[in-house]
Write a protein that holds these residues in place. Structure first.
Motif, PDB file in Angstrom:
ATOM      1  N   ALA A 262       0.836  -1.212   0.000  1.00 29.94           N
ATOM      2  CA  ALA A 262       0.000   0.000   0.000  1.00 29.94           C
ATOM      3  C   ALA A 262       0.866   1.255   0.000  1.00 29.94           C
ATOM      4  O   ALA A 262       0.605   2.212  -0.746  1.00 29.94           O
ATOM      5  N   LEU A 263       1.900   1.219   0.816  1.00 29.93           N
ATOM      6  CA  LEU A 263       2.796   2.377   0.925  1.00 29.93           C
ATOM      7  C   LEU A 263       3.457   2.686  -0.420  1.00 29.93           C
ATOM      8  O   LEU A 263       3.560   3.844  -0.839  1.00 29.93           O
ATOM      9  N   MET A 264       3.873   1.645  -1.128  1.00 31.34           N
ATOM     10  CA  MET A 264       4.615   1.830  -2.372  1.00 31.34           C
ATOM     11  C   MET A 264       3.724   2.155  -3.565  1.00 31.34           C
ATOM     12  O   MET A 264       4.165   2.788  -4.515  1.00 31.34           O
ATOM     13  N   LEU A 265       2.449   1.699  -3.534  1.00 31.14           N
ATOM     14  CA  LEU A 265       1.653   1.765  -4.764  1.00 31.14           C
ATOM     15  C   LEU A 265       0.347   2.549  -4.683  1.00 31.14           C
ATOM     16  O   LEU A 265      -0.226   2.883  -5.722  1.00 31.14           O
ATOM     17  N   SER A 266      -0.146   2.816  -3.453  1.00 28.64           N
ATOM     18  CA  SER A 266      -1.507   3.369  -3.397  1.00 28.64           C
ATOM     19  C   SER A 266      -1.558   4.893  -3.501  1.00 28.64           C
ATOM     20  O   SER A 266      -2.631   5.474  -3.586  1.00 28.64           O
ATOM     21  N   GLY A 267      -0.433   5.535  -3.485  1.00 33.55           N
ATOM     22  CA  GLY A 267      -0.413   6.993  -3.618  1.00 33.55           C
ATOM     23  C   GLY A 267      -0.467   7.724  -2.293  1.00 33.55           C
ATOM     24  O   GLY A 267      -0.024   8.861  -2.170  1.00 33.55           O
ATOM     25  N   ASN A 268      -1.067   7.101  -1.283  1.00 34.63           N
ATOM     26  CA  ASN A 268      -1.046   7.592   0.095  1.00 34.63           C
ATOM     27  C   ASN A 268      -1.764   8.911   0.373  1.00 34.63           C
ATOM     28  O   ASN A 268      -1.461   9.586   1.345  1.00 34.63           O
ATOM     29  N   ALA A 269      -2.693   9.312  -0.483  1.00 41.28           N
ATOM     30  CA  ALA A 269      -3.505  10.490  -0.170  1.00 41.28           C
ATOM     31  C   ALA A 269      -4.527  10.097   0.903  1.00 41.28           C
ATOM     32  O   ALA A 269      -5.220   9.096   0.747  1.00 41.28           O
ATOM     33  N   ALA A 270      -4.604  10.891   1.971  1.00 43.12           N
ATOM     34  CA  ALA A 270      -5.451  10.525   3.112  1.00 43.12           C
ATOM     35  C   ALA A 270      -6.904  10.896   2.842  1.00 43.12           C
ATOM     36  O   ALA A 270      -7.450  11.831   3.428  1.00 43.12           O
ATOM     37  N   ARG A 271      -7.509  10.210   1.920  1.00 46.55           N
ATOM     38  CA  ARG A 271      -8.929  10.434   1.620  1.00 46.55           C
ATOM     39  C   ARG A 271      -9.526   9.141   1.061  1.00 46.55           C
ATOM     40  O   ARG A 271      -8.799   8.242   0.615  1.00 46.55           O
ATOM     41  N   VAL A 272     -10.855   9.104   1.072  1.00 48.47           N
ATOM     42  CA  VAL A 272     -11.531   7.916   0.559  1.00 48.47           C
ATOM     43  C   VAL A 272     -11.570   8.001  -0.970  1.00 48.47           C
ATOM     44  O   VAL A 272     -12.029   9.002  -1.515  1.00 48.47           O
ATOM     45  N   PRO A 273     -11.058   6.986  -1.668  1.00 51.50           N
ATOM     46  CA  PRO A 273     -11.049   7.069  -3.142  1.00 51.50           C
ATOM     47  C   PRO A 273     -12.445   6.889  -3.721  1.00 51.50           C
ATOM     48  O   PRO A 273     -13.255   6.141  -3.182  1.00 51.50           O
ATOM     49  N   HIS A 274     -12.707   7.610  -4.800  1.00 51.49           N
ATOM     50  CA  HIS A 274     -14.011   7.475  -5.461  1.00 51.49           C
ATOM     51  C   HIS A 274     -13.921   6.634  -6.726  1.00 51.49           C
ATOM     52  O   HIS A 274     -14.923   6.297  -7.337  1.00 51.49           O
ATOM     53  N   SER A 275     -12.679   6.358  -7.137  1.00 55.19           N
ATOM     54  CA  SER A 275     -12.481   5.545  -8.355  1.00 55.19           C
ATOM     55  C   SER A 275     -11.265   4.649  -8.117  1.00 55.19           C
ATOM     56  O   SER A 275     -10.377   4.988  -7.321  1.00 55.19           O
ATOM     57  N   PRO A 276     -11.185   3.508  -8.807  1.00 55.55           N
ATOM     58  CA  PRO A 276     -10.010   2.639  -8.660  1.00 55.55           C
ATOM     59  C   PRO A 276      -8.707   3.329  -9.047  1.00 55.55           C
ATOM     60  O   PRO A 276      -7.640   2.886  -8.672  1.00 55.55           O
ATOM     61  N   LEU A 277      -8.825   4.421  -9.798  1.00 60.36           N
ATOM     62  CA  LEU A 277      -7.615   5.121 -10.213  1.00 60.36           C
ATOM     63  C   LEU A 277      -7.236   6.244  -9.246  1.00 60.36           C
ATOM     64  O   LEU A 277      -6.248   6.948  -9.452  1.00 60.36           O
ATOM     65  N   ASP A 278      -8.030   6.396  -8.175  1.00 60.93           N
ATOM     66  CA  ASP A 278      -7.739   7.414  -7.160  1.00 60.93           C
ATOM     67  C   ASP A 278      -6.684   6.914  -6.186  1.00 60.93           C
ATOM     68  O   ASP A 278      -6.567   5.711  -5.940  1.00 60.93           O
ATOM     69  N   SER A 279      -5.988   7.853  -5.615  1.00 63.53           N
ATOM     70  CA  SER A 279      -5.012   7.529  -4.583  1.00 63.53           C
ATOM     71  C   SER A 279      -5.738   7.225  -3.266  1.00 63.53           C
ATOM     72  O   SER A 279      -6.853   7.699  -3.034  1.00 63.53           O
ATOM     73  N   MET A 280      -5.129   6.430  -2.418  1.00 59.80           N
ATOM     74  CA  MET A 280      -5.725   6.127  -1.107  1.00 59.80           C
ATOM     75  C   MET A 280      -4.614   5.875  -0.082  1.00 59.80           C
ATOM     76  O   MET A 280      -3.454   5.681  -0.450  1.00 59.80           O
ATOM     77  N   ARG A 281      -4.960   5.944   1.183  1.00 60.08           N
ATOM     78  CA  ARG A 281      -3.985   5.617   2.224  1.00 60.08           C
ATOM     79  C   ARG A 281      -4.639   4.655   3.215  1.00 60.08           C
ATOM     80  O   ARG A 281      -5.716   4.945   3.734  1.00 60.08           O
ATOM     81  N   VAL A 282      -3.994   3.519   3.454  1.00 57.63           N
ATOM     82  CA  VAL A 282      -4.591   2.544   4.374  1.00 57.63           C
ATOM     83  C   VAL A 282      -3.974   2.690   5.764  1.00 57.63           C
ATOM     84  O   VAL A 282      -2.941   3.344   5.935  1.00 57.63           O
ATOM     85  N   LEU A 283      -4.616   2.105   6.757  1.00 55.46           N
ATOM     86  CA  LEU A 283      -4.188   2.278   8.152  1.00 55.46           C
ATOM     87  C   LEU A 283      -2.736   1.869   8.369  1.00 55.46           C
ATOM     88  O   LEU A 283      -1.963   2.593   9.010  1.00 55.46           O
ATOM     89  N   ALA A 284      -2.362   0.675   7.816  1.00 58.01           N
ATOM     90  CA  ALA A 284      -1.011   0.170   8.058  1.00 58.01           C
ATOM     91  C   ALA A 284       0.035   1.109   7.455  1.00 58.01           C
ATOM     92  O   ALA A 284       1.050   1.413   8.089  1.00 58.01           O
ATOM     93  N   ALA A 285      -0.235   1.586   6.238  1.00 58.44           N
ATOM     94  CA  ALA A 285       0.692   2.513   5.581  1.00 58.44           C
ATOM     95  C   ALA A 285       0.720   3.842   6.338  1.00 58.44           C
ATOM     96  O   ALA A 285       1.777   4.475   6.475  1.00 58.44           O
ATOM     97  N   HIS A 286      -0.433   4.242   6.833  1.00 61.83           N
ATOM     98  CA  HIS A 286      -0.533   5.498   7.596  1.00 61.83           C
ATOM     99  C   HIS A 286       0.346   5.428   8.848  1.00 61.83           C
ATOM    100  O   HIS A 286       1.094   6.364   9.153  1.00 61.83           O
ATOM    101  N   ILE A 287       0.271   4.300   9.543  1.00 63.93           N
ATOM    102  CA  ILE A 287       1.097   4.113  10.747  1.00 63.93           C
ATOM    103  C   ILE A 287       2.570   4.231  10.364  1.00 63.93           C
ATOM    104  O   ILE A 287       3.346   4.944  11.012  1.00 63.93           O
ATOM    105  N   ALA A 288       2.962   3.567   9.292  1.00 65.22           N
ATOM    106  CA  ALA A 288       4.362   3.585   8.865  1.00 65.22           C
ATOM    107  C   ALA A 288       4.802   5.010   8.487  1.00 65.22           C
ATOM    108  O   ALA A 288       5.891   5.450   8.867  1.00 65.22           O
TER     109      ALA A 288
END
Lengths: 279, 257
Positions: A205-231
């Motif tokens: 998630a850290l390497m590929l999801s883009g890490n924007a702290a928001r809920v994505p509205h499309s599969p092409l949107d960036s997202m940040r998950v809890l584990a990556a957020h902690i890191a």
């Protein structure tokens, strides 16, 4: 000996939970908890909402499972009768090898190959998005699910295959109507472990999801998950309110995984309870 | 007997041979097996009796490295079909030449599903017709009275003898032409074995029964024809009259094996 190992494992899990709960205790006093369960993460403005990360974790784990679970079960079907038997051995070796590949290697390869491909194909964003993380995570959890389901299939399929073939059933009928229903527990265990691994993974998630702290509205949107957020927060901070919120993140992640396990176990109990249910 | 009036044999083995990964189990076996039976195949352990039985319904096909030579012609549904020439789909062949194994292999589901599931999947039969076939087959296998009140209980809860009769009923429900029985009483006690033997004698009046047995007592009791799988290869007949005298029978068996 097995009971001892199981006890030690349970003790370790309980210890982790107590550790998280202890360090999270200050959050439960003085109204510090409520601000965490909001939708905006902006530490500069003293906004520490972790809900986008929590929702993103669930979304990423769910879509990763959506890719990996049918693929893993299909792979088991292929190795246990639908495909040529000579391919079963090499395929299983490949699956075992996949478990030995470090997570960061999957992330690295996906960052080099997958993200440019997504960027070019969809001509939108950077390619570092929910879809990229989900695809790589599917590959990561595929062997976990496959090994559990294959273990069960290997135990029961040979006997059921002989019985079914002698009754005039086709190989697909044997797998679908005899082997699969007798593998319910393994399928549930594989789902629980696969989901847990997907929800708890930080590196992909850290390497590929883009890490924007928001809920994505499309599969092409960036997202940040809890584990990556902690890191991410842990790498830059160890004192502030943001740091304190990480304990709530950990506790939440822990609770989500336990809740998913509990629901799956409940489903298992409901589907296996009652007279005649084996029929 | 004149060839015109002679009934079509249930099974004809034509120069049949089988090997696994180059290791020959048997070769050049030719024989005709009549519908009237039971026909009992005897022989030393490991000589290929079970393999021969499984060659008839192509159950060895799934084993890696299996090569079959020759042909099996089975009389199924009123016509002779070449098993290995592909005259009949393998699933239909196995349904019409039903097999019962040494150890009762009930499906890990309820008693009724053990019959209804193969009926639905192999024959596409459901509903009232399936229920009728279930009851008829269980009655034919002398199991109906024992299980009619526990049809939804797990089949694994039945005794060994009951389970073996359930396996027979499961085959009977599919309305086969030939019964292939591979030491069907090997895992049962004397009493349960006796019931299965009675049943086999009864079923042999309706179906062509080919059975593998290690028990000389059982062979003497059941066989209308005795075939010995000889160590040097090939099947040889033992006159059934020989079996009437135990001493002569054992002596002949010893010599032939």
């Amino acid at each position: 000996m097995f009971a001892g190992c199981a006890f030690l494992a349970a003790l370790a899990v309980a210890f982790i939970f107590c550790f998280l709960a202890w360090f999270s205790l200050p959050l439960f006093s003085g109204g510090r908890l409520a601000p965490l369960f909001t939708w905006v993460w902006n530490p500069m403005q003293n906004q520490f909402g972790i809900l986008p990360m929590a929702v993103s974790s669930l979304m990423l784990a769910a879509t990763a499972m959506l890719g990996a679970y049918p693929a893993a079960v299909g792979l088991c079907f292929f190795m246990h009768g639908l495909g040529p038997s000579r391919l079963a051995g090499p395929l299983m070796s490949l699956v075992r090898f996949m478990t030995a590949v470090p997570t960061v290697a999957y992330g690295f390869v996906a960052a080099i190959l997958l993200t440019p491909l997504l960027r070019q194909t969809f001509a939108s964003g950077t390619g570092y998005c929910w879809l990229a993380a989900s695809m790589a995570l599917s590959v990561l959890i595929l062997p976990t699910i496959t090994l559990i389901v294959d273990g069960r299939f290997s135990n029961i399929a040979p006997g059921l295959r002989t019985t079914g073939e002698a009754l005039g059933l086709s190989r697909s009928q044997i797998l679908l109507h005899l082997v699969l229903p007798q593998s319910r527990r393994a399928l549930i265990a594989a789902a629980a472990l696969g989901f847990g691994r997907a929800a708890g993974d930080a590196v992909i998630a850290l390497m590929l999801s883009g890490n924007a702290a928001r809920v994505p509205h499309s599969p092409l949107d960036s997202m940040r998950v809890l584990a990556a957020h902690i890191a991410l927060v842990l790498a830059t901070d160890s004192q502030s309110e943001a740091y304190a919120s990480l304990f709530a993140c950990g506790l939440l992640l822990f609770a989500v995984i336990i809740a998913v396990n509990a629901v799956l176990r409940l489903l298992d109990r409901e589907s296996s309870g009652g007279p005649g249910s084996r029929g | 007997m004149d060839d015109v009036t002679r009934p079509e044999p249930a099974i004809r083995l034509l120069d049949l041979g089988i090997s696994f990964s180059g290791r020959t189990v048997f070769s050049s076996v030719s024989c005709e097996i009549a519908k009237a039976g039971p026909t009992v195949i005897a022989g030393r352990s490991g000589c290929g009796k079970t393999t021969l039985l499984r060659t008839i319904n192509r159950l060895n096909d799934g084993i890696a490295g299996c090569v079959v030579t020759g042909e099996v012609v089975a009389h199924l549904g009123g016509t002779g079909v070449r098993v290995y020439a592909g005259d009949i789909p393998v699933e239909e062949l196995r349904r019409r030449a039903g097999m019962v194994f040494q150890t009762p292999n009930v499906l890990p589901v309820s008693v009724e599903k053990n019959l209804l599931l193969p009926l639905r999947l192999a024959c596409g039969i459901t509903g009232g017709e399936a229920i009728r076939r279930l009851e008829t087959a269980l009655r034919e296998a002398h199991l109906w009275d024992e299980v009619k009140d526990r049809l939804r209980r797990p089949a694994e809860d039945l005794s060994g003898g009951q389970r073996q009769r359930l396996c027979l009923a499961r085959i009977l429900a599919l309305q086969p032409d030939i019964l292939l029985l591979d030491e069907p009483t090997a895992s049962l006690d004397y009493k349960a074995a006796g019931r299965i033997e009675d049943l086999i004698l009864e079923l042999s009046k309706k179906f062509a029964v080919v059975m593998v047995s290690h028990s000389l007592r059982q062979t003497r009791r059941l066989a209308a024809r005795i075939l010995i799988f000889r160590e040097e290869g090939g099947l040889a007949d033992i006159p059934v009259e020989t079996a009437k005298n135990p001493e002569t029978f054992f002596q002949v068996m010893e010599e032939m094996l």
